[in-house]
Enzyme design. Structure first.
Site, PDB file in Angstrom:
ATOM      1  N   GLU A 130    -103.689 -13.581 -11.642  1.00 20.49           N
ATOM      2  CA  GLU A 130    -104.875 -14.036 -12.344  1.00 20.49           C
ATOM      3  C   GLU A 130    -104.937 -13.424 -13.744  1.00 20.49           C
ATOM      4  O   GLU A 130    -104.692 -12.232 -13.918  1.00 20.49           O
ATOM      5  CB  GLU A 130    -106.139 -13.625 -11.578  1.00 20.49           C
ATOM      6  CG  GLU A 130    -106.302 -14.311 -10.238  1.00 20.49           C
ATOM      7  CD  GLU A 130    -107.612 -13.967  -9.563  1.00 20.49           C
ATOM      8  OE1 GLU A 130    -107.786 -14.353  -8.404  1.00 20.49           O
ATOM      9  OE2 GLU A 130    -108.480 -13.326 -10.185  1.00 20.49           O
TER      10      GLU A 130
ATOM     11  N   LYS B 239     -98.716 -15.490  -7.384  1.00 21.30           N
ATOM     12  CA  LYS B 239     -99.787 -15.920  -8.281  1.00 21.30           C
ATOM     13  C   LYS B 239    -100.502 -14.705  -8.862  1.00 21.30           C
ATOM     14  O   LYS B 239    -100.856 -13.780  -8.132  1.00 21.30           O
ATOM     15  CB  LYS B 239    -100.784 -16.828  -7.559  1.00 21.30           C
ATOM     16  CG  LYS B 239    -101.900 -17.347  -8.485  1.00 21.30           C
ATOM     17  CD  LYS B 239    -102.642 -18.510  -7.863  1.00 21.30           C
ATOM     18  CE  LYS B 239    -103.565 -18.109  -6.746  1.00 21.30           C
ATOM     19  NZ  LYS B 239    -104.692 -17.230  -7.192  1.00 21.30           N
TER      20      LYS B 239
ATOM     21  N   ASP C 260    -100.762 -14.696  -3.297  1.00 22.68           N
ATOM     22  CA  ASP C 260    -101.526 -13.979  -4.316  1.00 22.68           C
ATOM     23  C   ASP C 260    -101.092 -12.525  -4.405  1.00 22.68           C
ATOM     24  O   ASP C 260    -100.903 -11.855  -3.376  1.00 22.68           O
ATOM     25  CB  ASP C 260    -103.018 -13.998  -3.970  1.00 22.68           C
ATOM     26  CG  ASP C 260    -103.751 -15.188  -4.570  1.00 22.68           C
ATOM     27  OD1 ASP C 260    -103.243 -15.771  -5.542  1.00 22.68           O
ATOM     28  OD2 ASP C 260    -104.832 -15.521  -4.054  1.00 22.68           O
TER      29      ASP C 260
ATOM     30  N   ASP D 130    -105.877 -14.497  -1.717  1.00 21.91           N
ATOM     31  CA  ASP D 130    -106.755 -13.364  -1.439  1.00 21.91           C
ATOM     32  C   ASP D 130    -108.170 -13.838  -1.095  1.00 21.91           C
ATOM     33  O   ASP D 130    -109.048 -13.036  -0.801  1.00 21.91           O
ATOM     34  CB  ASP D 130    -106.767 -12.351  -2.580  1.00 21.91           C
ATOM     35  CG  ASP D 130    -107.168 -12.935  -3.922  1.00 21.91           C
ATOM     36  OD1 ASP D 130    -107.584 -14.107  -3.970  1.00 21.91           O
ATOM     37  OD2 ASP D 130    -107.070 -12.212  -4.942  1.00 21.91           O
TER      38      ASP D 130
ATOM     39  N   GLU E  79    -109.189 -22.933 -12.331  1.00 21.34           N
ATOM     40  CA  GLU E  79    -110.325 -22.908 -11.403  1.00 21.34           C
ATOM     41  C   GLU E  79    -111.644 -22.983 -12.148  1.00 21.34           C
ATOM     42  O   GLU E  79    -111.897 -22.219 -13.076  1.00 21.34           O
ATOM     43  CB  GLU E  79    -110.288 -21.632 -10.550  1.00 21.34           C
ATOM     44  CG  GLU E  79    -111.441 -21.548  -9.554  1.00 21.34           C
ATOM     45  CD  GLU E  79    -111.309 -20.419  -8.559  1.00 21.34           C
ATOM     46  OE1 GLU E  79    -112.254 -20.231  -7.761  1.00 21.34           O
ATOM     47  OE2 GLU E  79    -110.271 -19.729  -8.565  1.00 21.34           O
TER      48      GLU E  79
END
Length: 264
Positions: A114, A112, A84, A45, A181
């Site tokens: 988050e 993925k 994402d 994204d 990250e």
């Protein structure tokens, strides 16, 4: 390049070999990645910032990611394809299943998400239904407003301990790999050693199993240039293909990231 699977990444981790990942948004670059030996492609994204011109990833929609996933799929030459799930596309069980299925139909081989402990249930839900999950911890851009900016995560000892616990929790929930990250190198090393699944880093130091960069950062044309990125095009003798190949070689030789691209 032979087709890369999650088993390939596990074997590389077990053998102490590094692997290279890059973001991608179109068929042409996907083909270049295959020629250079990039093991993992992420349709991220991040396209909201480097393609669409937004200042965060929040405006990116499912339709945006699906479109770019379909483009990348057409050009891919063996790389493992991750997509994402964009902001608020996995807020409920039904939403998570339907949107993950849409990405898989578009060509993704893994999705993925988050978050930390709160995505454990979603991770388990997807894994039980045959959809591999890459969990994304540390700086999670979809939470930028809650975090208060694009800031290093895990420097506080209590926060670091929580991240280690949550990483183990997500592995136990069925995550196939983990992306860290913008975290201190020492914390990334601890998490990598604690998990049996592959750990991918961006701004997480050299001790993780694989490295990922946004292609625009690699080429030195990104509107934002974090300290953990390197312009590989600047020293390339063969343009963009050479820059990509140099990145792959640097990751595998453990010469990137260096201390200047990492956080204490």
């Amino acid at each position: 390049m032979k087709n890369v699977t999650i088993n390939t990444l596990h074997k590389l981790k077990a053998g102490g070999e590094k692997f290279a990942c890059l973001t991608c948004y179109d068929a042409l670059f996907a083909g270049l990645y295959g020629e250079a030996g990039v093991e993992v492609i992420l349709v991220g994204d991040s396209l909201g910032m480097v393609i669409q011109g937004h200042d965060t990833t929040l405006p990116v929609t499912m339709e945006n990611v699906i479109y770019h996933m379909e483009c990348v799929k057409r050009g891919a030459q063996g790389s493992l394809l991750i997509a994402d799930l964009p902001f608020m596309s996995y807020a409920s069980e039904s939403q998570t299943l339907e949107n993950a299925a849409r990405l898989m139909r578009a060509g993704a081989q893994m999705v993925k998400l988050e978050g930390g402990a709160w995505i454990a249930e979603s991770t388990s839900l997807l894994a039980e239904r045959g959809i591999p999950v890459c969990a994304h911890m540390g700086l999670t851009p979809q939470s930028v407003n809650r975090i208060g900016g694009f800031l290093v995560q895990g420097r506080d000892p209590e926060q670091a301990d929580t991240m280690i616990e949550e990483a183990r929790l997500l592995e136990g929930a069925g995550a196939s790999c983990l992306l860290l990250e913008t975290v201190p190198q020492a914390l990334a090393n601890t998490i990598t050693e604690a998990l049996s699944i592959p750990v991918i880093g961006i701004g997480a130091g050299k001790d993780v199993d694989g490295q990922i960069m946004v292609i625009h950062d690699l080429l030195g044309i990104s509107p934002i240039t974090p300290s953990f990125v390197k312009n590989f095009l600047a020293d390339s003798q063969t343009g963009i293909p050479g820059a990509i190949a140099d990145y792959v070689a640097a990751v595998k030789a453990c010469s990137f990231p260096g201390p200047e691209h990492s956080y204490d």
